[in-house]
Design a protein around this motif. Structure first.
Motif, short mmCIF file in Angstrom:
data_model
loop_
_atom_site.label_atom_id
_atom_site.label_comp_id
_atom_site.label_asym_id
_atom_site.label_seq_id
_atom_site.Cartn_x
_atom_site.Cartn_y
_atom_site.Cartn_z
N LEU A 163 0.83 -1.21 0.00
CA LEU A 163 0.00 0.00 0.00
C LEU A 163 0.86 1.25 0.00
CD1 LEU A 163 -2.98 -0.55 2.45
CD2 LEU A 163 -3.09 0.16 0.08
N GLU A 164 1.93 1.25 0.80
CA GLU A 164 2.83 2.40 0.87
C GLU A 164 3.42 2.70 -0.50
OE1 GLU A 164 5.42 0.90 3.87
OE2 GLU A 164 4.62 2.20 5.43
N LEU B 204 0.76 4.07 -2.95
CA LEU B 204 0.40 5.46 -2.64
C LEU B 204 1.52 6.41 -3.06
CD1 LEU B 204 -1.80 7.17 -1.33
CD2 LEU B 204 -0.58 6.95 0.82
N ASP B 205 2.77 6.00 -2.82
CA ASP B 205 3.90 6.86 -3.20
C ASP B 205 3.96 7.08 -4.71
OD1 ASP B 205 4.72 7.39 -0.72
OD2 ASP B 205 6.26 5.84 -0.60
N LEU C 244 1.24 9.48 -5.67
CA LEU C 244 1.60 10.85 -5.31
C LEU C 244 2.62 11.43 -6.29
CD1 LEU C 244 1.82 10.60 -1.41
CD2 LEU C 244 0.11 11.83 -2.75
N GLN D 111 0.87 12.36 -9.47
CA GLN D 111 0.09 13.56 -9.26
C GLN D 111 0.96 14.82 -9.30
OE1 GLN D 111 -1.98 14.12 -5.57
NE2 GLN D 111 -3.95 14.03 -6.61
#
Lengths: 224, 49
Positions: B34-35, B38-39, B42, B45
């Motif tokens: 998950l980490e 998500l990284d 990000l 983005q």
């Protein structure tokens, strides 16, 4: 697969607890009146309290750290440590009640050690109530860090000092009980008890780390 | 001690603990995945903006 360089302590924690389960049930223990074989509970029940105290000490350190330098991750570390500590505290209370039921005849006696432990748990429950009652993140972190420092001192007083000052306590390791204190612990039992404590503390630290990481993921998502 | 089949109980308890341990290991990996996800998200983005 776990990486040995980084995860060795997790494996060690697991091995130590597994060892304490196997050795704790198979070694020969001194046969004392009233408790008999249930003396083996020392390896498991008392470890819960040692683990709780360690986690609360961790929370205490991170709360001080937060007040010196307010970072969100320090606050998270403090809360999660207190949460894991509380969990082990509950396990300590419940296992203690079960043991008490069979040795003292009832799950709860009005003993200074028991009441102190219950009060310490309540002090930490109040910590979480306090946190949930403040909406502003920074204020929440600051106020609860201050409270947590008091909470840790109160816990030490309630489970460490007051029971020892009490006139009489039936709980072993405290005043007025000849049965078994940690100081008078049988040498073979020490060989199981200390690894058990160490193992559980490592497991607790592991759970703590995972909780911090999950919380961090939550915070990152919230910022998206 | 070991003659009266206590070892069976020790085996069961140890097995349960090993199960919990492996589960914790599994949770650890899952969190790690998950980490990473998500990284990466990000990073993408921040490139777009």
């Amino acid at each position: 697969m776990p990486k040995l360089k980084k995860d060795w302590w997790k494996i060690t924690g697991g091995l130590l607890v597994a060892y304490s389960l196997i050795a704790g049930l198979s070694i020969h223990v001194p046969q004392l009146p009233i408790i008999y074989e249930s003396i083996r509970n020392l390896f498991y029940h008392v470890s819960m309290w040692f683990t709780m105290t360690t986690m609360m000490a961790t929370a205490f350190i991170f709360s001080i750290k937060y007040l010196r330098q307010p970072l969100a991750k320090t606050d998270t570390a403090a809360v999660q440590a207190a949460a894991v500590g509380l969990f082990f505290g509950f396990l300590g209370i419940v296992t203690g009640m079960m043991w008490a039921n069979f040795t003292w005849g009832k799950p709860w006696t009005n003993d200074p050690q028991l009441n102190g432990a219950a009060t310490a748990i309540l002090v930490y429950l109040a910590y979480f109530v306090l946190r949930s009652s403040i909406d502003d993140q920074e204020k929440k972190a600051r106020v609860s860090a201050v409270y947590n420092i008091f909470a840790f001192v109160l816990m030490l007083v309630f489970i460490g000092i007051m029971p020892r000052l009490a006139e009489h306590s039936i709980h072993p390791g405290k005043s007025g009980n000849p049965a078994l204190g940690v100081k008078g612990l049988d040498p073979t039992m020490r060989l199981v008890f200390y690894p058990a404590v160490l193992g559980w503390i490592m497991i607790a630290f592991w759970i703590w780390k995972i909780r911090i990481r999950i919380k961090t993921i939550h915070q990152k998502i919230a910022e998206l | 001690m070991l003659t009266n089949k206590l070892f069976v109980v020790i085996g069961v308890i140890t097995l349960i603990f090993i199960g919990l341990f492996v589960y914790l290991l599994f949770l650890d990996r899952k969190t790690q995945r998950l980490e990473k996800e998500l990284d990466e998200l990000l990073k993408k983005q921040s490139k777009n903006t």
